[in-house]
Design a protein around this motif. Structure first.
Motif, PDB file in Angstrom:
ATOM      1  N   GLY A 146      -9.680 -17.390  -7.487  1.00 51.53           N
ATOM      2  CA  GLY A 146     -10.667 -17.372  -8.557  1.00 51.53           C
ATOM      3  C   GLY A 146     -10.299 -16.350  -9.616  1.00 51.53           C
ATOM      4  N   PHE A 147     -10.972 -16.423 -10.772  1.00 55.83           N
ATOM      5  CA  PHE A 147     -10.635 -15.497 -11.839  1.00 55.83           C
ATOM      6  C   PHE A 147     -11.168 -14.087 -11.571  1.00 55.83           C
ATOM      7  N   GLY A 148     -12.109 -13.950 -10.657  1.00 55.41           N
ATOM      8  CA  GLY A 148     -12.468 -12.612 -10.213  1.00 55.41           C
ATOM      9  C   GLY A 148     -11.312 -11.952  -9.490  1.00 55.41           C
ATOM     10  N   ASP A 149     -10.615 -12.751  -8.667  1.00 56.58           N
ATOM     11  CA  ASP A 149      -9.422 -12.255  -7.978  1.00 56.58           C
ATOM     12  C   ASP A 149      -8.316 -11.925  -8.972  1.00 56.58           C
ATOM     13  N   VAL A 150      -8.203 -12.744 -10.034  1.00 59.07           N
ATOM     14  CA  VAL A 150      -7.183 -12.492 -11.051  1.00 59.07           C
ATOM     15  C   VAL A 150      -7.406 -11.134 -11.706  1.00 59.07           C
ATOM     16  N   LYS A 151      -8.650 -10.857 -12.084  1.00 59.31           N
ATOM     17  CA  LYS A 151      -8.958  -9.576 -12.728  1.00 59.31           C
ATOM     18  C   LYS A 151      -8.774  -8.415 -11.754  1.00 59.31           C
ATOM     19  N   LEU A 152      -9.103  -8.633 -10.489  1.00 59.66           N
ATOM     20  CA  LEU A 152      -8.870  -7.586  -9.491  1.00 59.66           C
ATOM     21  C   LEU A 152      -7.380  -7.305  -9.345  1.00 59.66           C
ATOM     22  N   LEU A 153      -6.561  -8.337  -9.353  1.00 59.44           N
ATOM     23  CA  LEU A 153      -5.115  -8.135  -9.250  1.00 59.44           C
ATOM     24  C   LEU A 153      -4.571  -7.374 -10.457  1.00 59.44           C
ATOM     25  N   GLY A 154      -5.137  -7.636 -11.643  1.00 62.98           N
ATOM     26  CA  GLY A 154      -4.738  -6.846 -12.800  1.00 62.98           C
ATOM     27  C   GLY A 154      -5.067  -5.375 -12.619  1.00 62.98           C
ATOM     28  N   LEU A 155      -6.261  -5.093 -12.080  1.00 62.13           N
ATOM     29  CA  LEU A 155      -6.658  -3.708 -11.817  1.00 62.13           C
ATOM     30  C   LEU A 155      -5.755  -3.068 -10.770  1.00 62.13           C
ATOM     31  N   LEU A 156      -5.485  -3.788  -9.694  1.00 58.13           N
ATOM     32  CA  LEU A 156      -4.616  -3.246  -8.649  1.00 58.13           C
ATOM     33  C   LEU A 156      -3.191  -3.062  -9.160  1.00 58.13           C
ATOM     34  N   GLY A 157      -2.760  -3.949 -10.060  1.00 60.52           N
ATOM     35  CA  GLY A 157      -1.448  -3.772 -10.666  1.00 60.52           C
ATOM     36  C   GLY A 157      -1.365  -2.475 -11.442  1.00 60.52           C
ATOM     37  N   LEU A 158      -2.454  -2.114 -12.125  1.00 60.13           N
ATOM     38  CA  LEU A 158      -2.490  -0.861 -12.876  1.00 60.13           C
ATOM     39  C   LEU A 158      -2.338   0.339 -11.943  1.00 60.13           C
ATOM     40  N   VAL A 159      -3.075   0.318 -10.841  1.00 60.40           N
ATOM     41  CA  VAL A 159      -3.040   1.440  -9.893  1.00 60.40           C
ATOM     42  C   VAL A 159      -1.713   1.502  -9.155  1.00 60.40           C
ATOM     43  N   LEU A 160      -1.314   0.369  -8.563  1.00 61.67           N
ATOM     44  CA  LEU A 160      -0.090   0.355  -7.764  1.00 61.67           C
ATOM     45  C   LEU A 160       1.150   0.519  -8.632  1.00 61.67           C
ATOM     46  N   GLY A 161       1.118  -0.052  -9.833  1.00 61.77           N
ATOM     47  CA  GLY A 161       2.262   0.096 -10.725  1.00 61.77           C
ATOM     48  C   GLY A 161       2.487   1.534 -11.139  1.00 61.77           C
ATOM     49  N   TRP A 162       1.425   2.304 -11.255  1.00 59.97           N
ATOM     50  CA  TRP A 162       1.566   3.722 -11.595  1.00 59.97           C
ATOM     51  C   TRP A 162       2.330   4.457 -10.498  1.00 59.97           C
ATOM     52  N   VAL A 163       2.120   4.040  -9.250  1.00 56.94           N
ATOM     53  CA  VAL A 163       2.838   4.652  -8.127  1.00 56.94           C
ATOM     54  C   VAL A 163       4.285   4.186  -8.105  1.00 56.94           C
ATOM     55  N   GLY A 164       4.527   2.891  -8.366  1.00 55.30           N
ATOM     56  CA  GLY A 164       5.897   2.377  -8.356  1.00 55.30           C
ATOM     57  C   GLY A 164       5.914   0.876  -8.169  1.00 55.30           C
ATOM     58  N   TRP A 165       7.015   0.253  -8.570  1.00 55.74           N
ATOM     59  CA  TRP A 165       7.140  -1.193  -8.395  1.00 55.74           C
ATOM     60  C   TRP A 165       7.117  -1.574  -6.924  1.00 55.74           C
ATOM     61  N   GLY A 166       7.692  -0.734  -6.085  1.00 61.50           N
ATOM     62  CA  GLY A 166       7.675  -1.014  -4.655  1.00 61.50           C
ATOM     63  C   GLY A 166       6.265  -1.054  -4.099  1.00 61.50           C
ATOM     64  N   ALA A 167       5.407  -0.156  -4.587  1.00 59.20           N
ATOM     65  CA  ALA A 167       4.014  -0.146  -4.140  1.00 59.20           C
ATOM     66  C   ALA A 167       3.300  -1.422  -4.560  1.00 59.20           C
ATOM     67  N   LEU A 168       3.596  -1.895  -5.782  1.00 55.20           N
ATOM     68  CA  LEU A 168       2.963  -3.131  -6.246  1.00 55.20           C
ATOM     69  C   LEU A 168       3.380  -4.315  -5.380  1.00 55.20           C
ATOM     70  N   LEU A 169       4.688  -4.463  -5.150  1.00 51.66           N
ATOM     71  CA  LEU A 169       5.167  -5.574  -4.341  1.00 51.66           C
ATOM     72  C   LEU A 169       4.619  -5.493  -2.916  1.00 51.66           C
ATOM     73  N   ALA A 170       4.613  -4.273  -2.368  1.00 49.97           N
ATOM     74  CA  ALA A 170       4.097  -4.102  -1.012  1.00 49.97           C
ATOM     75  C   ALA A 170       2.610  -4.412  -0.957  1.00 49.97           C
ATOM     76  N   GLY A 171       1.860  -3.997  -1.979  1.00 52.95           N
ATOM     77  CA  GLY A 171       0.423  -4.246  -1.995  1.00 52.95           C
ATOM     78  C   GLY A 171       0.092  -5.721  -2.042  1.00 52.95           C
ATOM     79  N   VAL A 172       0.795  -6.466  -2.895  1.00 55.11           N
ATOM     80  CA  VAL A 172       0.550  -7.904  -2.982  1.00 55.11           C
ATOM     81  C   VAL A 172       0.938  -8.596  -1.676  1.00 55.11           C
ATOM     82  N   PHE A 173       2.106  -8.234  -1.137  1.00 55.74           N
ATOM     83  CA  PHE A 173       2.552  -8.854   0.111  1.00 55.74           C
ATOM     84  C   PHE A 173       1.585  -8.558   1.256  1.00 55.74           C
ATOM     85  N   LEU A 174       1.191  -7.298   1.394  1.00 55.04           N
ATOM     86  CA  LEU A 174       0.287  -6.922   2.481  1.00 55.04           C
ATOM     87  C   LEU A 174      -1.092  -7.534   2.291  1.00 55.04           C
ATOM     88  N   GLY A 175      -1.519  -7.692   1.035  1.00 52.11           N
ATOM     89  CA  GLY A 175      -2.785  -8.354   0.784  1.00 52.11           C
ATOM     90  C   GLY A 175      -2.758  -9.813   1.205  1.00 52.11           C
TER      91      GLY A 175
END
Length: 218
Positions: A146-175
């Motif tokens: 859903g588009f609520g999930d889309v907006k949440l992923l954008g928010l999580l991308g902001l947080v995880l991307g600040w830590v690193g690309w590896g954190a973003l990829l790991a976060g999406v995979f683990l999710g």
């Protein structure tokens, strides 16, 4: 990863005791769309406990810096979003949008004070990439995302991307992995069918938390 002094642990617990009941009521009211709704003692206790752990985890990961303010806000918002999505399969914009703004402002302040411009740029690119790819998936398969999930992923991308690309990829995979495991468990126990609609926000949030924990360990 910053060393977490006992004072920070105490501050997290005190903040959770103060904010937990309010966040529990907010979760129920957003879920029911009833401004007079109240939270049960169990929900209040669980919200406070999860919030205390989340706040302590943020302090452990980031320490005391401007970006921490945004991450603390995101942690509290994540508790509310997970509770609402579990209850009614909805991620309210009233939580997601302000959280994205606060996190972005905190990361910008962090860059201005500490010179973390590379991390800020990476966070922006990661948020755009996560939002864009998720929006494409939602357009192709609206029942899957859903588009609520889309907006949440954008928010999580902001947080995880600040830590690193590896954190973003790991976060999406683990999710995704968490969501798949929960779905299989519900199917195996007969609590859901193949066509049952399951909330995707909580697994995404769990994946983000696990990725941040791994990033701190590394």
């Amino acid at each position: 990863m910053a060393d977490l002094p006992p004072a920070a642990v105490a501050a997290s617990v005190l903040a959770a005791l103060a904010l937990g009941p309010w966040l529990a009521r907010l979760t129920v009211r957003l879920a029911t769309r009833d401004d007079a709704a109240t939270a049960s003692p169990l929900r209040t206790a669980v919200t406070g406990a999860v919030l205390a752990a989340a706040l302590a985890g943020v302090l452990q990961l980031a320490g005391l810096r401007p970006a921490t303010l945004g991450l603390l806000w995101a942690a509290a918002a994540g508790v509310v979003l997970a509770g609402v999505d579990l209850a009614v399969h909805r991620l309210p914009d009233r939580v997601t949008y302000p959280t994205a703004g606060v996190v972005a402002a905190a990361l910008l302040l962090d860059a201005a004070v500490l010179g973390t411009w590379t991390a800020l740029l990476r966070a922006g690119l990661a948020a755009a990439a996560a939002f864009g790819l998720a929006a494409l998936v939602a357009l192709v398969s609206p029942r899957g995302l859903g588009f609520g999930d889309v907006k949440l992923l954008g928010l999580l991308g902001l947080v995880l991307g600040w830590v690193g690309w590896g954190a973003l990829l790991a976060g999406v995979f683990l999710g995704l992995l968490t969501g798949a495991l929960v779905s299989l468990a519900l199917l195996a126990t007969g609590r859901a069918g193949w066509r049952s609609a399951l909330p995707f926000g909580p697994p995404l949030l769990v994946g983000a938390v696990l990725a941040l924990a791994l990033a701190g360990t590394w």
